[in-house]
Scaffold this motif. Structure first.
Motif, mmCIF file in Angstrom:
data_model
loop_
_atom_site.group_PDB
_atom_site.id
_atom_site.type_symbol
_atom_site.label_atom_id
_atom_site.label_comp_id
_atom_site.label_asym_id
_atom_site.label_seq_id
_atom_site.Cartn_x
_atom_site.Cartn_y
_atom_site.Cartn_z
ATOM 1 N N SER A 1 0.822 -1.242 -0.021
ATOM 2 C CA SER A 1 -0.116 0.024 -0.057
ATOM 3 C C SER A 1 0.955 1.274 -0.118
ATOM 4 C CB SER A 1 -1.039 -0.027 1.348
ATOM 5 O OG SER A 1 -1.861 1.007 1.200
ATOM 6 N N VAL B 1 -1.999 6.904 3.127
ATOM 7 C CA VAL B 1 -3.084 6.474 1.944
ATOM 8 C C VAL B 1 -4.364 6.783 2.780
ATOM 9 C CG1 VAL B 1 -3.471 4.298 2.795
ATOM 10 C CG2 VAL B 1 -3.898 4.729 0.535
ATOM 11 N N TYR C 1 -6.503 6.766 -3.687
ATOM 12 C CA TYR C 1 -6.060 6.672 -2.245
ATOM 13 C C TYR C 1 -7.057 5.945 -1.501
ATOM 14 C CZ TYR C 1 -1.519 8.669 -2.723
ATOM 15 O OH TYR C 1 -0.154 8.827 -2.930
#
Length: 246
Positions: free
Chosen positions: A94, A98, A107
């Motif tokens: 990831s 985010v 996102y």
């Protein structure tokens, strides 16, 4: 250890497969090109057969409002298949910060993927990385023309994909964290300054104009893309990477 890498033929996945095999692990590289389609579920059960750990580095084909549906479907299919196969560890890649940029569709989509993994049936690990050195040319292209490149002064802490791969390999072959590891580069740059350094290394004479409304990263406020104090910092400096890749 038996490991399946979903997205195993892409930029990160192909390097990860090589790194894990060099360390002596049995690795299956899975992607649409090998007959594995996370959106439909085709080939997923076979790809996960006998796997101790699954690493998902697949990505949405778009960064727009379609991306949440992509991650909702693919993550659900992979978690269900993993449960059927008896997988003991699910790992995803990831992005640092985010969950702090809800104004960006992509996102929000990656945050959804993280949430689904946390709520899923299998022990998990999340590796959050900052922006990749290798993507800088693409970032420049988003807001450029023949006369100039326009970039915001958003602060980022980029790193080389090789360092992301090493962090993923370490997390993949360890016990599930049931949490997150942040990985980042050793230096923080305003994006516009990073653009100037990149163009200079490429012998590109165009100026970089600071424009806090230019490009995707213009939506990012403050230092949310900077890793926290507990992050794992890589050693590769951008200038050294540029010199080796220019």
């Amino acid at each position: 250890m038996n490991i399946t890498v979903i997205g195993g033929t892409g930029l990160i996945g192909s390097q990860l497969v090589t790194r894990l095999r060099e360390a002596g692990h049995e690795v299956v590289a899975s992607s649409p090109s090998t007959g594995v389609d996370l959106l439909t579920g085709a080939g997923v059960d076979q790809a996960l057969k006998g796997a101790d750990t699954v690493v998902n580095v697949s990505n949405s084909p778009t960064f727009d409002e379609a991306s949440p549906d992509f991650f909702r479907t693919t993550t659900g299919n992979l978690l269900s298949a993993g449960e059927r196969a008896g997988v003991g560890h699910q790992v995803i890649l990831s992005i640092v910060g985010v969950d702090q940029v809800p104004q960006l569709d992509y996102y929000r989509a990656k945050t959804l993927q993280e949430d689904l993994l946390r709520q899923g049936p299998t022990p998990y690990s999340i590796v959050r990385a900052t922006q990749f050195f290798e993507f800088m040319d693409a970032v420049l292209s988003w807001t450029s023309d023949e006369q100039a490149v326009r970039l915001p002064a958003t602060r980022i802490q980029p790193l080389a994909t090789a360092d992301v791969v090493q962090a993923l390999a370490d997390v993949t072959t360890a016990a599930p964290r049931n949490g997150t590891l942040d990985v980042a580069g050793p230096e923080v740059f305003p994006l516009d300054e990073l653009g100037r350094r990149t163009l200079a290394a490429r012998k590109d004479p165009r100026p970089v104009v600071t424009d806090d409304k230019a490009g995707m990263f213009a939506a990012v406020e403050g230092d949310v893309l900077i890793a926290g104090p507990d992050a794992r910092l890589s050693a590769t400096r951008y200038e050294d990477w540029l010199a080796a890749n220019s």
